[in-house]
Design a protein around this motif. Sequence first.
Motif, mmCIF file in Angstrom:
data_model
loop_
_atom_site.group_PDB
_atom_site.id
_atom_site.type_symbol
_atom_site.label_atom_id
_atom_site.label_comp_id
_atom_site.label_asym_id
_atom_site.label_seq_id
_atom_site.Cartn_x
_atom_site.Cartn_y
_atom_site.Cartn_z
ATOM 1 N N ALA A 11 0.829 -1.172 0.182
ATOM 2 C CA ALA A 11 0.013 0.002 -0.018
ATOM 3 C C ALA A 11 0.922 1.418 0.176
ATOM 4 O O ALA A 11 2.028 1.357 0.655
ATOM 5 C CB ALA A 11 -1.003 -0.201 1.316
ATOM 6 N N ASP A 12 0.480 2.278 -0.794
ATOM 7 C CA ASP A 12 0.976 3.617 -0.747
ATOM 8 C C ASP A 12 1.225 4.278 0.754
ATOM 9 O O ASP A 12 0.492 3.840 1.589
ATOM 10 C CB ASP A 12 0.268 4.521 -1.577
ATOM 11 N N PRO A 13 2.480 4.688 0.900
ATOM 12 C CA PRO A 13 2.720 5.043 2.268
ATOM 13 C C PRO A 13 1.821 6.453 2.659
ATOM 14 O O PRO A 13 1.506 7.197 1.856
ATOM 15 C CB PRO A 13 4.437 5.553 2.347
ATOM 16 N N THR A 14 1.843 6.561 3.939
ATOM 17 C CA THR A 14 1.199 7.819 4.354
ATOM 18 C C THR A 14 2.263 9.179 4.551
ATOM 19 O O THR A 14 3.170 8.741 5.011
ATOM 20 C CB THR A 14 0.287 7.903 5.787
ATOM 21 N N VAL A 15 1.916 10.164 3.668
ATOM 22 C CA VAL A 15 2.639 11.311 4.036
ATOM 23 C C VAL A 15 2.596 12.037 5.350
ATOM 24 O O VAL A 15 1.220 12.491 5.415
ATOM 25 C CB VAL A 15 2.923 12.133 2.569
ATOM 26 N N ILE A 16 3.432 12.706 6.159
ATOM 27 C CA ILE A 16 3.359 13.358 7.108
ATOM 28 C C ILE A 16 4.188 14.745 6.943
ATOM 29 O O ILE A 16 5.373 14.690 6.669
ATOM 30 C CB ILE A 16 3.707 12.744 8.421
ATOM 31 N N GLY A 17 3.583 15.722 7.067
ATOM 32 C CA GLY A 17 4.551 17.015 7.033
ATOM 33 C C GLY A 17 3.811 18.002 6.230
ATOM 34 O O GLY A 17 2.398 18.170 6.037
ATOM 35 N N PRO A 18 4.779 19.073 6.073
ATOM 36 C CA PRO A 18 6.037 19.300 6.271
ATOM 37 C C PRO A 18 6.232 19.297 7.987
ATOM 38 O O PRO A 18 5.443 19.880 8.570
ATOM 39 C CB PRO A 18 6.552 20.450 5.421
ATOM 40 N N ILE A 19 7.498 18.671 7.948
ATOM 41 C CA ILE A 19 7.954 18.749 9.609
ATOM 42 C C ILE A 19 8.495 20.159 9.873
ATOM 43 O O ILE A 19 9.440 20.651 9.174
ATOM 44 C CB ILE A 19 8.965 17.673 9.930
ATOM 45 N N THR A 20 7.938 20.616 10.996
ATOM 46 C CA THR A 20 8.529 22.020 11.201
ATOM 47 C C THR A 20 9.083 22.190 12.553
ATOM 48 O O THR A 20 9.730 23.414 12.737
ATOM 49 C CB THR A 20 6.956 23.081 11.131
ATOM 50 N N SER A 21 8.847 21.556 13.503
ATOM 51 C CA SER A 21 9.378 21.569 14.832
ATOM 52 C C SER A 21 9.595 20.290 15.429
ATOM 53 O O SER A 21 8.837 19.225 15.312
ATOM 54 C CB SER A 21 8.682 22.484 15.635
ATOM 55 N N PRO A 22 10.458 20.088 16.529
ATOM 56 C CA PRO A 22 11.399 21.043 16.778
ATOM 57 C C PRO A 22 12.694 20.854 15.808
ATOM 58 O O PRO A 22 12.849 20.075 15.241
ATOM 59 C CB PRO A 22 11.763 20.506 18.165
ATOM 60 N N GLY A 23 13.720 21.776 15.825
ATOM 61 C CA GLY A 23 14.836 21.672 15.270
ATOM 62 C C GLY A 23 14.893 22.104 13.759
ATOM 63 O O GLY A 23 13.807 22.435 13.430
ATOM 64 N N SER A 24 15.704 21.533 13.121
ATOM 65 C CA SER A 24 15.567 21.450 11.362
ATOM 66 C C SER A 24 16.113 20.337 10.758
ATOM 67 O O SER A 24 16.526 19.493 11.677
ATOM 68 C CB SER A 24 16.462 22.766 11.122
ATOM 69 N N ALA A 25 15.936 20.112 9.521
ATOM 70 C CA ALA A 25 16.350 19.084 8.901
ATOM 71 C C ALA A 25 17.838 18.898 8.955
ATOM 72 O O ALA A 25 18.710 19.913 8.704
ATOM 73 C CB ALA A 25 15.689 19.008 7.498
ATOM 74 N N PHE A 26 18.419 17.520 9.161
ATOM 75 C CA PHE A 26 19.636 17.224 9.349
ATOM 76 C C PHE A 26 20.124 16.449 8.122
ATOM 77 O O PHE A 26 19.351 15.385 7.736
ATOM 78 C CB PHE A 26 19.855 16.466 10.487
ATOM 79 N N ILE A 27 21.174 16.895 7.338
ATOM 80 C CA ILE A 27 21.673 16.283 6.229
ATOM 81 C C ILE A 27 23.363 16.768 6.046
ATOM 82 O O ILE A 27 23.429 17.832 6.312
ATOM 83 C CB ILE A 27 21.012 16.487 4.947
#
Length: 486
Positions: A11-27
Amino acid sequence: MALLATVAAAADPTVIGPITSPGSAFITPPNGIDLAASGFIEEEYFLSGTASAYTAPLPLGTDGHWSATPGATAPYVTRILVRRPAVPRKFNGTVIVEWLNVSGGLDAAPDWTFIQTLVRRDGYAWVGVSAQFVGVAGTGGPIGLNLSLKSVDPVRYGPLSHPGDSFSYDMFTQVAAALRNPDGPAPLGPLHPRRLIAAGESQSAFRLTTYVNAIHPVVHAYDAFLIHSRGGSGAALSESPQPVINAPAIVHVREDIDVPVIMLQTETDLVSLGFFGSRQPDSAKIRVWEIAGTAHDDTYGLAVGPSDVGPAAADTTYLPPVTSIFGVIQCAAPINSGPQHYIASAAVRQLHRWARANKRTLRGGFAPRLEVAAGSPPVIQRDDLGNALGGIRTAQVDVPVATLSGLGQSGGSFCGLFGTTIPFDDATLASLYPSHEDYVRRVVRATRAAVRAGFILPADAKAIRLAAIASDIGEPSSSPSGAFID
């Protein structure tokens, strides 16, 4: 018209977001570009679903004609990082979906770094996928730091749950489904993707090799593949605690693949990573591009690319030698400053055009192979100045100011993959280039040839030309620097 994907997974995944808190995206590396100034938006999303591992009824052979069937299932929650044009009319319809690299024990985006100037100027969207366990929930890397997502920010990434790399292939497939037909918020916002190009460098290229051979024929989720700096083998199809199904030491990409594939290879990959033994002829949908004067990673990928505003930034040939990486890894010699990032951008542009045209047989895109003498290890043949013969040619090797090699480096962790740059002394430069005008003319001529061959893009040719003009190579001429070139 692009290939109509027929994603046949769970089954297609469920999308959650955009993620806004806490912190910020890490890469890694951290983005050093003002994306908003380029008209881009960055957002992070979580994907939640159930993924399948795969089994194989027959042993995996060297020809890549592998059969795979879904096996055990497991729930997962992972993340994707999206960078996209803010204005829909500036989107060119193609999304680069990068299988993030976890060789360092963390999520890294080497292909974003190599091609980000192209992405921004041509209006691609880019999506980085946390496909593997180590990047999500690993416990440490080779340099002694624990930088998995859940370790870096246990609150922001607390919901993430990865069942193991046996399930990574189906998770990567489900990302494609979420981008085309999201269940929940649309990760691409108002953009409507027409083509998805899967990309992966180094360890991720090993996994894409296995994905192309075993998974793509079942799911048809992606419209093209950039397999960047792979070695001789592919990744395991299944790993413990699932049944272990390893790839053989020599693996070809199956020649009956129905979408375009470019394997982009450096000198390091042929010798140190063993790709030489897995070389294969080009075919209806496959091209192998081997680049003279390049290393598995280099000055641009490690030190310049993350902050390169492009498209007319100084060419890396003239940068000061780099030996320390991130202030942590110390290499013995200046690392390679070859033209890999330029060729990577040209490869993406070529895949974009091929996927858009959806031709049964590819036209063009053929590249000469590096001249290599078989042996253990194989030996790349070199000219009198030490630069490789054959392969994709650029001004960096045909009008050189240094010996560029993908080999010969030593020092700290990973240094053996970074190659070397050995600048010529003043006497050698004077003997090669009697005047600055002569040097610039030769650079322009070689670069035009690379543009005509399809391996350098015009915007990057401009960067090379401007850098040659600004250099101090050759004796000063009485002619103005720009008077003798277009």
